[in-house]
Design an enzyme around this catalytic site. Sequence first.
Site, PDB file in Angstrom:
ATOM      1  N   LYS A   1       0.821  -1.215   0.000  1.00 27.04           N
ATOM      2  CA  LYS A   1       0.000   0.000   0.000  1.00 27.04           C
ATOM      3  C   LYS A   1       0.863   1.277   0.000  1.00 27.04           C
ATOM      4  O   LYS A   1       2.069   1.223   0.269  1.00 27.04           O
ATOM      5  CB  LYS A   1      -0.930  -0.033   1.216  1.00 27.04           C
ATOM      6  CG  LYS A   1      -1.955  -1.169   1.160  1.00 27.04           C
ATOM      7  CD  LYS A   1      -2.948  -1.053   2.304  1.00 27.04           C
ATOM      8  CE  LYS A   1      -3.991  -2.142   2.253  1.00 27.04           C
ATOM      9  NZ  LYS A   1      -5.026  -1.963   3.295  1.00 27.04           N
TER      10      LYS A   1
ATOM     11  N   ARG B   1       2.541  -6.708   8.944  1.00 27.59           N
ATOM     12  CA  ARG B   1       1.893  -5.528   9.527  1.00 27.59           C
ATOM     13  C   ARG B   1       2.485  -5.158  10.886  1.00 27.59           C
ATOM     14  O   ARG B   1       2.571  -3.976  11.220  1.00 27.59           O
ATOM     15  CB  ARG B   1       0.383  -5.752   9.609  1.00 27.59           C
ATOM     16  CG  ARG B   1      -0.273  -5.611   8.221  1.00 27.59           C
ATOM     17  CD  ARG B   1      -1.703  -6.025   8.252  1.00 27.59           C
ATOM     18  NE  ARG B   1      -2.405  -5.711   7.016  1.00 27.59           N
ATOM     19  CZ  ARG B   1      -3.528  -6.326   6.638  1.00 27.59           C
ATOM     20  NH1 ARG B   1      -4.050  -7.277   7.393  1.00 27.59           N
ATOM     21  NH2 ARG B   1      -4.125  -5.990   5.517  1.00 27.59           N
TER      22      ARG B   1
ATOM     23  N   ASN C   1      -2.078   0.271   6.738  1.00 28.93           N
ATOM     24  CA  ASN C   1      -1.589  -1.012   7.246  1.00 28.93           C
ATOM     25  C   ASN C   1      -0.709  -1.795   6.264  1.00 28.93           C
ATOM     26  O   ASN C   1      -0.656  -3.021   6.297  1.00 28.93           O
ATOM     27  CB  ASN C   1      -2.750  -1.865   7.761  1.00 28.93           C
ATOM     28  CG  ASN C   1      -3.710  -2.281   6.679  1.00 28.93           C
ATOM     29  OD1 ASN C   1      -3.612  -1.807   5.544  1.00 28.93           O
ATOM     30  ND2 ASN C   1      -4.643  -3.161   7.005  1.00 28.93           N
TER      31      ASN C   1
ATOM     32  N   HIS D   1      -2.237  -5.319   1.532  1.00 25.31           N
ATOM     33  CA  HIS D   1      -3.524  -5.999   1.376  1.00 25.31           C
ATOM     34  C   HIS D   1      -3.250  -7.408   0.880  1.00 25.31           C
ATOM     35  O   HIS D   1      -2.315  -7.624   0.113  1.00 25.31           O
ATOM     36  CB  HIS D   1      -4.387  -5.271   0.335  1.00 25.31           C
ATOM     37  CG  HIS D   1      -5.554  -6.086  -0.131  1.00 25.31           C
ATOM     38  ND1 HIS D   1      -6.746  -6.135   0.563  1.00 25.31           N
ATOM     39  CD2 HIS D   1      -5.703  -6.921  -1.196  1.00 25.31           C
ATOM     40  CE1 HIS D   1      -7.580  -6.955  -0.073  1.00 25.31           C
ATOM     41  NE2 HIS D   1      -6.970  -7.441  -1.134  1.00 25.31           N
TER      42      HIS D   1
ATOM     43  N   ARG E   1      -2.215 -14.586   4.319  1.00 23.03           N
ATOM     44  CA  ARG E   1      -2.967 -13.944   5.419  1.00 23.03           C
ATOM     45  C   ARG E   1      -2.212 -14.136   6.748  1.00 23.03           C
ATOM     46  O   ARG E   1      -2.128 -13.213   7.549  1.00 23.03           O
ATOM     47  CB  ARG E   1      -4.386 -14.529   5.525  1.00 23.03           C
ATOM     48  CG  ARG E   1      -5.227 -14.361   4.281  1.00 23.03           C
ATOM     49  CD  ARG E   1      -5.756 -12.980   4.056  1.00 23.03           C
ATOM     50  NE  ARG E   1      -6.751 -12.576   5.020  1.00 23.03           N
ATOM     51  CZ  ARG E   1      -7.411 -11.415   4.928  1.00 23.03           C
ATOM     52  NH1 ARG E   1      -7.170 -10.567   3.947  1.00 23.03           N
ATOM     53  NH2 ARG E   1      -8.301 -11.088   5.829  1.00 23.03           N
TER      54      ARG E   1
HETATM   55  P1  CMP Z   1      -7.373  -4.531   3.614  1.00 25.36           P
HETATM   56  O1  CMP Z   1      -6.868  -5.896   3.868  1.00 25.36           O
HETATM   57  O2  CMP Z   1      -6.771  -3.787   2.481  1.00 25.36           O
HETATM   58  O3  CMP Z   1      -8.962  -4.576   3.389  1.00 25.36           O
HETATM   59  C1  CMP Z   1      -9.810  -3.492   3.682  1.00 25.36           C
HETATM   60  C2  CMP Z   1      -9.087  -2.369   4.368  1.00 25.36           C
HETATM   61  O4  CMP Z   1      -9.877  -1.398   5.019  1.00 25.36           O
HETATM   62  C3  CMP Z   1      -8.231  -2.940   5.464  1.00 25.36           C
HETATM   63  O5  CMP Z   1      -7.157  -3.654   4.922  1.00 25.36           O
HETATM   64  C4  CMP Z   1      -7.852  -1.680   6.250  1.00 25.36           C
HETATM   65  O6  CMP Z   1      -6.715  -1.061   5.750  1.00 25.36           O
HETATM   66  C5  CMP Z   1      -9.020  -0.737   5.964  1.00 25.36           C
HETATM   67  N1  CMP Z   1      -9.716  -0.391   7.179  1.00 25.36           N
HETATM   68  C6  CMP Z   1      -9.735   0.832   7.729  1.00 25.36           C
HETATM   69  N2  CMP Z   1     -10.479   0.840   8.831  1.00 25.36           N
HETATM   70  C7  CMP Z   1     -10.950  -0.411   8.996  1.00 25.36           C
HETATM   71  C8  CMP Z   1     -11.789  -1.023   9.974  1.00 25.36           C
HETATM   72  N3  CMP Z   1     -12.294  -0.339  11.000  1.00 25.36           N
HETATM   73  N4  CMP Z   1     -12.074  -2.330   9.819  1.00 25.36           N
HETATM   74  C9  CMP Z   1     -11.585  -3.035   8.767  1.00 25.36           C
HETATM   75  N5  CMP Z   1     -10.771  -2.503   7.814  1.00 25.36           N
HETATM   76  C10 CMP Z   1     -10.462  -1.190   7.938  1.00 25.36           C
END
Ligand code: CMP
Length: 140
Positions: A11, A104, A114, A117, A87
């Site tokens: 990211k 992470r 974070n 993805h 994951r």
């Molecule tokens: P990702 O695995 O890219 O999938 C969805 C993304 O939403 C997640 O990682 C986070 O970076 C982002 N995100 C931000 N806030 C939240 C939240 N409260 N719960 C889940 N995902 C979140």
Amino acid sequence: MSSNRTLAIIKPDAFAGSKAGLILAHLEKGGFKLIASRVMKLTHEQAGEFYAVHKGRPFYQELVEFMTSGYCMPMVLGRDNAVLALRDSIGATDPAEAAAGTVRKLYAESKGRNAIHASDSDENAFREARFFFAETDLIR
Ligand code: CMP
């Protein structure tokens, strides 16, 4: 795409922080092979479509803004049991809750910023890989 492949995106926070190489090295040490990659800046339309499943959730707008804020690095990774293994390797969404030694925990700043993805199912891995790559882009 076989179930031994998955889609990751380094990211904008991690890419801008020059962590892409470190993260890829970490994943390669964990047995993943790089099958395809590119560096790009997502448009609002692309980010919105990619994360359409989260539309309507409170963090959706912030997520789209963040994902379009800089360059990112989508990549297809290969390994046995790729989706679950990746994951595990990246850790929980919130780095504060991520296990020691995960991407992470090592490189992410917050739940929103974070670092990486990863697809959450074989079905989504196929769809997400297709979002960024043609079949001819993938190493066989
Ligand atoms: P990702 O695995 O890219 O999938 C969805 C993304 O939403 C997640 O990682 C986070 O970076 C982002 N995100 C931000 N806030 C939240 C939240 N409260 N719960 C889940 N995902 C979140």
